[in-house]
Design a protein around this motif. Structure first.
Motif, PDB file in Angstrom:
ATOM      1  N   LYS A 342      31.791  68.452  59.064  1.00 51.98           N
ATOM      2  CA  LYS A 342      31.471  67.205  58.878  1.00 51.98           C
ATOM      3  C   LYS A 342      30.905  65.821  59.363  1.00 51.98           C
ATOM      4  O   LYS A 342      31.121  66.419  60.860  1.00 51.98           O
ATOM      5  CB  LYS A 342      33.028  66.954  58.526  1.00 51.98           C
ATOM      6  N   TRP A 343      30.945  65.093  59.583  1.00 54.26           N
ATOM      7  CA  TRP A 343      30.220  63.946  60.327  1.00 54.26           C
ATOM      8  C   TRP A 343      30.572  62.517  60.426  1.00 54.26           C
ATOM      9  O   TRP A 343      31.288  61.699  58.582  1.00 54.26           O
ATOM     10  CB  TRP A 343      29.147  64.605  60.449  1.00 54.26           C
ATOM     11  N   THR A 344      30.378  61.507  60.806  1.00 50.55           N
ATOM     12  CA  THR A 344      30.942  60.469  60.827  1.00 50.55           C
ATOM     13  C   THR A 344      29.634  59.295  60.815  1.00 50.55           C
ATOM     14  O   THR A 344      28.436  59.944  60.797  1.00 50.55           O
ATOM     15  CB  THR A 344      31.040  59.019  62.252  1.00 50.55           C
ATOM     16  N   SER A 345      29.790  58.189  59.922  1.00 53.79           N
ATOM     17  CA  SER A 345      28.798  57.599  59.035  1.00 53.79           C
ATOM     18  C   SER A 345      28.262  56.289  59.752  1.00 53.79           C
ATOM     19  O   SER A 345      28.865  55.323  59.407  1.00 53.79           O
ATOM     20  CB  SER A 345      28.444  57.848  57.435  1.00 53.79           C
ATOM     21  N   PRO A 346      28.657  55.769  61.413  1.00 56.75           N
ATOM     22  CA  PRO A 346      28.391  54.804  61.760  1.00 56.75           C
ATOM     23  C   PRO A 346      27.347  53.448  61.375  1.00 56.75           C
ATOM     24  O   PRO A 346      26.089  54.214  60.836  1.00 56.75           O
ATOM     25  CB  PRO A 346      28.240  54.950  63.580  1.00 56.75           C
ATOM     26  N   LYS A 347      28.178  52.492  61.600  1.00 57.20           N
ATOM     27  CA  LYS A 347      27.263  50.878  61.590  1.00 57.20           C
ATOM     28  C   LYS A 347      26.097  50.534  62.029  1.00 57.20           C
ATOM     29  O   LYS A 347      25.759  49.590  62.410  1.00 57.20           O
ATOM     30  CB  LYS A 347      27.815  50.779  60.176  1.00 57.20           C
ATOM     31  N   GLY A 348      26.524  51.493  63.665  1.00 63.38           N
ATOM     32  CA  GLY A 348      26.111  50.613  64.542  1.00 63.38           C
ATOM     33  C   GLY A 348      26.570  51.722  65.363  1.00 63.38           C
ATOM     34  O   GLY A 348      27.107  52.554  66.056  1.00 63.38           O
ATOM     35  N   GLY A 349      26.094  51.001  66.790  1.00 64.80           N
ATOM     36  CA  GLY A 349      25.551  52.164  68.328  1.00 64.80           C
ATOM     37  C   GLY A 349      24.336  52.615  68.425  1.00 64.80           C
ATOM     38  O   GLY A 349      23.917  53.146  67.657  1.00 64.80           O
ATOM     39  N   TYR A 350      25.649  54.411  68.749  1.00 62.54           N
ATOM     40  CA  TYR A 350      24.209  54.991  68.969  1.00 62.54           C
ATOM     41  C   TYR A 350      24.420  56.046  69.218  1.00 62.54           C
ATOM     42  O   TYR A 350      23.463  57.287  69.740  1.00 62.54           O
ATOM     43  CB  TYR A 350      23.537  54.727  71.075  1.00 62.54           C
ATOM     44  N   PHE A 351      25.276  56.352  68.323  1.00 64.44           N
ATOM     45  CA  PHE A 351      26.082  58.280  68.346  1.00 64.44           C
ATOM     46  C   PHE A 351      26.350  58.717  67.086  1.00 64.44           C
ATOM     47  O   PHE A 351      26.986  57.574  66.087  1.00 64.44           O
ATOM     48  CB  PHE A 351      26.831  58.291  68.902  1.00 64.44           C
ATOM     49  N   ILE A 352      26.509  59.767  66.123  1.00 65.07           N
ATOM     50  CA  ILE A 352      26.941  60.587  64.857  1.00 65.07           C
ATOM     51  C   ILE A 352      27.741  61.476  65.573  1.00 65.07           C
ATOM     52  O   ILE A 352      27.363  62.404  66.216  1.00 65.07           O
ATOM     53  CB  ILE A 352      26.070  60.849  64.158  1.00 65.07           C
ATOM     54  N   SER A 353      28.659  61.531  65.356  1.00 66.88           N
ATOM     55  CA  SER A 353      29.986  62.337  65.619  1.00 66.88           C
ATOM     56  C   SER A 353      29.844  63.948  64.907  1.00 66.88           C
ATOM     57  O   SER A 353      30.361  64.242  63.557  1.00 66.88           O
ATOM     58  CB  SER A 353      31.457  61.749  65.939  1.00 66.88           C
ATOM     59  N   PHE A 354      29.470  64.460  65.011  1.00 63.94           N
ATOM     60  CA  PHE A 354      29.148  66.330  64.227  1.00 63.94           C
ATOM     61  C   PHE A 354      30.489  67.411  64.603  1.00 63.94           C
ATOM     62  O   PHE A 354      30.632  67.695  65.313  1.00 63.94           O
ATOM     63  CB  PHE A 354      27.685  67.124  64.190  1.00 63.94           C
ATOM     64  N   HIS A 355      31.392  67.698  63.334  1.00 66.33           N
ATOM     65  CA  HIS A 355      32.818  67.855  63.444  1.00 66.33           C
ATOM     66  C   HIS A 355      32.375  69.399  62.823  1.00 66.33           C
ATOM     67  O   HIS A 355      32.057  69.391  61.875  1.00 66.33           O
ATOM     68  CB  HIS A 355      33.929  67.943  62.709  1.00 66.33           C
ATOM     69  N   ALA A 356      32.225  70.601  63.461  1.00 71.03           N
ATOM     70  CA  ALA A 356      31.986  71.789  63.287  1.00 71.03           C
ATOM     71  C   ALA A 356      33.489  72.753  62.333  1.00 71.03           C
ATOM     72  O   ALA A 356      34.047  71.904  63.448  1.00 71.03           O
ATOM     73  CB  ALA A 356      30.769  73.067  63.933  1.00 71.03           C
ATOM     74  N   ILE A 357      32.253  73.851  62.017  1.00 68.13           N
ATOM     75  CA  ILE A 357      33.981  74.971  61.849  1.00 68.13           C
ATOM     76  C   ILE A 357      35.024  74.460  63.115  1.00 68.13           C
ATOM     77  O   ILE A 357      34.009  75.184  64.534  1.00 68.13           O
ATOM     78  CB  ILE A 357      33.754  75.672  61.207  1.00 68.13           C
ATOM     79  N   ASN A 358      35.970  74.643  63.109  1.00 68.70           N
ATOM     80  CA  ASN A 358      36.811  75.365  64.298  1.00 68.70           C
ATOM     81  C   ASN A 358      36.126  76.186  64.801  1.00 68.70           C
ATOM     82  O   ASN A 358      36.192  77.164  64.610  1.00 68.70           O
ATOM     83  CB  ASN A 358      38.631  75.160  64.305  1.00 68.70           C
ATOM     84  N   GLY A 359      35.792  76.409  66.187  1.00 68.25           N
ATOM     85  CA  GLY A 359      34.860  77.620  67.145  1.00 68.25           C
ATOM     86  C   GLY A 359      33.847  77.689  66.783  1.00 68.25           C
ATOM     87  O   GLY A 359      33.116  78.717  67.845  1.00 68.25           O
ATOM     88  N   CYS A 360      33.147  76.674  66.682  1.00 66.32           N
ATOM     89  CA  CYS A 360      31.280  76.936  66.142  1.00 66.32           C
ATOM     90  C   CYS A 360      30.672  76.273  67.497  1.00 66.32           C
ATOM     91  O   CYS A 360      29.158  75.874  67.509  1.00 66.32           O
ATOM     92  CB  CYS A 360      30.845  76.307  64.588  1.00 66.32           C
ATOM     93  N   ALA A 361      31.544  75.180  68.315  1.00 67.28           N
ATOM     94  CA  ALA A 361      30.437  73.721  68.726  1.00 67.28           C
ATOM     95  C   ALA A 361      29.562  74.749  69.295  1.00 67.28           C
ATOM     96  O   ALA A 361      28.564  74.008  69.660  1.00 67.28           O
ATOM     97  CB  ALA A 361      31.761  72.589  69.079  1.00 67.28           C
ATOM     98  N   ARG A 362      30.364  75.456  70.684  1.00 62.73           N
ATOM     99  CA  ARG A 362      29.738  75.968  72.028  1.00 62.73           C
ATOM    100  C   ARG A 362      28.661  77.060  71.641  1.00 62.73           C
ATOM    101  O   ARG A 362      27.266  77.080  72.016  1.00 62.73           O
ATOM    102  CB  ARG A 362      30.122  76.679  72.617  1.00 62.73           C
ATOM    103  N   GLU A 363      28.659  77.923  70.299  1.00 63.59           N
ATOM    104  CA  GLU A 363      27.482  78.706  69.875  1.00 63.59           C
ATOM    105  C   GLU A 363      26.544  78.009  69.789  1.00 63.59           C
ATOM    106  O   GLU A 363      25.424  77.809  69.562  1.00 63.59           O
ATOM    107  CB  GLU A 363      28.264  79.739  68.786  1.00 63.59           C
ATOM    108  N   ILE A 364      26.874  77.214  68.494  1.00 62.09           N
ATOM    109  CA  ILE A 364      25.826  75.581  68.149  1.00 62.09           C
ATOM    110  C   ILE A 364      24.652  75.477  69.370  1.00 62.09           C
ATOM    111  O   ILE A 364      23.591  75.381  68.622  1.00 62.09           O
ATOM    112  CB  ILE A 364      26.306  74.767  66.865  1.00 62.09           C
TER     113      ILE A 364
END
Length: 437
Positions: A342-364
């Motif tokens: 899941k992820w955010t859909s911001p209306k401004g700023g510079y980033f999108i935050s992606f939330h992977a399945i727990n335990g996957c971020a470092r591997e991605i």
């Protein structure tokens, strides 16, 4: 398109085999793409080339105060620059101190001052047994780097779409005198892109702090950084709310023009109560003879003391908006049906935050790097670089051209799918083993 969570172990293995073919094809391209930090693109920087022509012999080098900006003096900033930053922070220009090009530098200096001399007559933090800071997470890694540098104990404060968990904030601030500060990016927060709700800001202003020297470090870095001209979220003015609550000294607010004009050649500054500003002025009187007033004059003239900011920011939006929309469209098309993030859909700023399945971020992040795409390190949006769920990845779409961003996102999506399949296979195998045992 089948949800990964509904696949059998055999189907997951087949999916992994197919993904490895795509992944190895990406590696063979030997790409070098970067989505690590929220840097403006060269096209965006070109919008501000005119500021280099605003201070010339013909236009003059003097501030409206009569000060020759090439000389000493004006340690707290020239009036034009104060008006420019006041337009960003929505405050009285007379309550603005203008710094160099980095607001982070100012935050560092204030925490250093708190350690050596204390704040407003309170005990210097260096003489205390323990100093704590509240850190809304996911948050800005450079904030956390500052507090870690000074050995401050950082406490994770979870956030939702309204901002930080204020029940937890109140519990700490109202009862623990060792809690001396709180980091905040209240608008289009880095990296979630959320805007603090009115209720959150009111509760922040009403905090009944156990420590008189507790300060909210309110980094309003993206105050005017909208993606859409007709959809511009507003937040409450913390300054006004603090005055209403009878707590005028509880905050330092910061901003800069770093992503408005030149990222490496803007101006920064702060506003605060007169009591707090008096202390900051004393610090400046000792630490410098004055900041770059020629650059203050350049930025102020180019931005017409703040009046031109909306027009300039819409130029930035024309470049950024297609990038954000493409990233979100690709995630929606490839990740949503498979239910692996899941992820955010911001209306401004510079980033999108992606939330992977727990335990996957470092591997991605690892897989992406080996395929030629550099991302912000997994764990970076958390104190000490430790994401307790190993889930959050900050996506920074701003720097690459649209075509390169598309290539980077295609690789990113393959890496998300591959890491997710492997994690689900691991979980399924573990369950099967336990059932056998």
């Amino acid at each position: 398109m089948k949800k990964y969570g509904e696949m059998t172990l055999k189907e997951l293995r087949q999916e992994e085999e197919a993904l490895m073919i795509s992944y190895e094809a990406c590696q063979a391209k030997e790409l070098s793409l970067n989505m690590a930090r929220g840097r403006p693109s060269s096209v965006q920087l070109d919008f501000s080339n005119g500021l280099l022509e605003t201070v010339t012999k013909r236009s003059g080098y003097h501030s409206e105060s009569g000060l020759d900006c090439r000389n000493y003096g004006g340690a707290y900033g020239i009036p034009e620059a104060q008006k420019t930053l006041a337009a960003i922070m929505d405050c009285n220009p007379e309550h603005v101190i203008v710094y160099g090009n980095s607001s982070l530098n100012l935050m560092f200096d204030l925490i250093s001052h708190a350690f050596t001399h204390g704040i407003n007559g309170n005990t210097p933090w260096a003489k205390l047994d323990e100093v704590k800071f509240l850190c809304p997470v996911p948050g800005y890694d450079r904030h956390f780097a500052v507090t870690e540098y000074f050995g401050i104990k950082m406490i994770n404060i979870p956030m939702d779409e309204n901002g930080p968990d204020m029940d937890m904030v109140e519990q700490y601030v109202n009862n623990d005198p060792s809690v001396k500060g709180m980091w905040c990016v209240p608008k289009f927060e880095n990296p979630e892109g959320i805007c603090y709700s009115d209720e959150v800001i009111r509760r922040m202003a009403r905090l009944n702090r156990a420590a008189d020297d507790f300060r909210i470090f309110y980094d309003n870095a993206y105050a005017v950084h909208y993606l859409y001209e007709d959809d511009q979220p507003r937040i409450l003015n913390l300054i006004d709310e603090c005055v209403k609550a009878g707590h005028p000294d509880i905050y330092f607010e910061f901003c800069s023009t770093s992503k408005i004009t030149y990222a490496g050649g803007g101006i920064s500054g702060m506003t605060a109560s007169e009591n707090n500003l008096s202390e900051v002025r004393n610090l400046i009187n000792v630490s410098t003879i004055g900041y770059d007033k020629v650059n203050m004059l350049r930025n102020a003239r180019f931005l017409k003391e703040g009046e031109a900011i909306p027009e300039v920011m819409m130029k930035h939006a024309e470049i950024l908006r297609p990038k954000f929309e493409m990233v979100l469209d690709m995630l929606n098309e490839e990740i949503t049906p498979r239910e692996i993030g899941k992820w955010t859909s911001p209306k401004g700023g510079y980033f999108i935050s992606f939330h992977a399945i727990n335990g996957c971020a470092r591997e991605i992040v690892r897989l992406a790097k080996e395929a030629g795409v550099v991302l912000t390190p997994a764990g970076a949006p958390f104190p000490y670089g430790k994401d307790p769920d190993d889930s959050v990845i900050r996506i920074a779409p701003s720097l690459p051209p649209l075509s390169e961003l598309k290539d980077a996102m295609e690789i990113f999506i393959i890496c998300v799918r591959l890491a997710s399949v492997r994690k689900l296979m691991e979980t399924a195998s573990s369950k099967s083993q336990k059932a056998t045992d």
